[in-house]
Design an enzyme around this catalytic site. Sequence first.
Site, PDB file in Angstrom:
ATOM      1  N   LYS A   1     -21.383  10.110  11.586  1.00  0.00           N
ATOM      2  CA  LYS A   1     -20.318  11.125  11.641  1.00  0.00           C
ATOM      3  C   LYS A   1     -18.982  10.471  12.036  1.00  0.00           C
ATOM      4  CE  LYS A   1     -23.755  14.679  12.346  1.00  0.00           C
ATOM      5  NZ  LYS A   1     -24.113  15.977  12.913  1.00  0.00           N
TER       6      LYS A   1
ATOM      7  N   HIS B   1     -23.347  18.240   3.257  1.00  0.00           N
ATOM      8  CA  HIS B   1     -23.632  18.355   4.695  1.00  0.00           C
ATOM      9  C   HIS B   1     -23.009  19.640   5.253  1.00  0.00           C
ATOM     10  CE1 HIS B   1     -23.768  17.544   8.985  1.00  0.00           C
ATOM     11  NE2 HIS B   1     -24.697  16.628   8.711  1.00  0.00           N
TER      12      HIS B   1
ATOM     13  N   GLU C   1     -21.571  20.275   7.950  1.00  0.00           N
ATOM     14  CA  GLU C   1     -20.264  20.123   8.604  1.00  0.00           C
ATOM     15  C   GLU C   1     -19.140  20.024   7.586  1.00  0.00           C
ATOM     16  OE1 GLU C   1     -21.299  16.862  11.164  1.00  0.00           O
ATOM     17  OE2 GLU C   1     -22.432  18.187  12.481  1.00  0.00           O
TER      18      GLU C   1
ATOM     19  N   GLU D   1     -31.520  20.489   6.456  1.00  0.00           N
ATOM     20  CA  GLU D   1     -30.848  20.480   7.758  1.00  0.00           C
ATOM     21  C   GLU D   1     -30.429  21.894   8.121  1.00  0.00           C
ATOM     22  OE1 GLU D   1     -29.213  16.390   8.959  1.00  0.00           O
ATOM     23  OE2 GLU D   1     -27.618  17.560   8.045  1.00  0.00           O
TER      24      GLU D   1
ATOM     25  N   GLY E   1     -26.264  18.953  15.162  1.00  0.00           N
ATOM     26  CA  GLY E   1     -25.025  18.679  15.883  1.00  0.00           C
ATOM     27  C   GLY E   1     -25.013  19.162  17.327  1.00  0.00           C
TER      28      GLY E   1
HETATM   29  P1  PGA Z   1     -27.822  15.635  14.844  1.00  0.00           P
HETATM   30  O1  PGA Z   1     -27.114  15.594  13.408  1.00  0.00           O
HETATM   31  O2  PGA Z   1     -28.963  14.648  14.778  1.00  0.00           O
HETATM   32  O3  PGA Z   1     -26.764  15.212  15.800  1.00  0.00           O
HETATM   33  O4  PGA Z   1     -28.297  17.027  15.041  1.00  0.00           O
HETATM   34  C1  PGA Z   1     -27.841  15.544  12.229  1.00  0.00           C
HETATM   35  C2  PGA Z   1     -26.913  15.761  11.060  1.00  0.00           C
HETATM   36  O5  PGA Z   1     -26.040  16.639  11.159  1.00  0.00           O
HETATM   37  O6  PGA Z   1     -26.981  15.055  10.037  1.00  0.00           O
END
Ligand code: PGA
Length: 249
Positions: A10, A94, A96, A164, A170
Amino acid sequence: MNKLIIANWKMNPASEKEAEKLLIETSKKIKTLKDIDLIICPPFPYLFLFKKNKTTKIVLGAQNVHKELEGSYTGEVSVKMLSSLGVKNVILGHGERRKLGETDEFINQKVLTSIKNKVNPIFCIGESSRDRDGNFLSFLEDQIKKGLNGVTKSQIKNVVIAYEPLWAIGKNAQREATREEFVEVKIFIKKVISDLYDSKSAHGIKIIYGGSINSNNAKSFLDAGADGLLVGRDSINFKKFEALLDAIK
Ligand code: PGA
């Protein structure tokens, strides 16, 4: 079959120095492990570090790409640029980035450009919440159909699908998913791929899990049938990532 571990750094770490340190530590560690294929997806400014440090056992990935190959697109990066730096995979869809406004159609264009230019998509899908009636499954189906629109039967084997759930990823994750929740979705994804392509494609496609993966839960998702894991937070702290890799080796 080797397990696929994808480290999604990220927007971390904060400096080139820290990124290089993390890369060197991770690279040393992965050399000691068998049966694990590691892809690291650093932020764009750190991609060159992988060439500089000749990280042979690490496959280089990116966190985004633009749908066009060149031109007047301020702030964007093309798939050809990524390829020239040795990037083999790119995370698309993704949660995000969807949150920033990327639509299924926009993601689909990036998927098609990437595949055409031999950078393989790690295509993420995930619902924001679950409902008892299972409506979230139709939502996931829709994401798959729209995101993979135009991807041919011969191309689909180059796509990795990452499940996910947004509620599990996150810093703001509400909770961890259970392995049963993953298994249910994995079976569902296989069915959708089988309907879209054929059973051979469904059998061959890699389905990985991502969302709050750590050294305590990593193995249980792999044991439950995940072909790999997409790791965010615990991939940017070397001690935690080392513990995770040790837990699944
Ligand atoms: P995380 O993120 O392991 O921090 O939950 C995974 C991702 O968003 O790819």
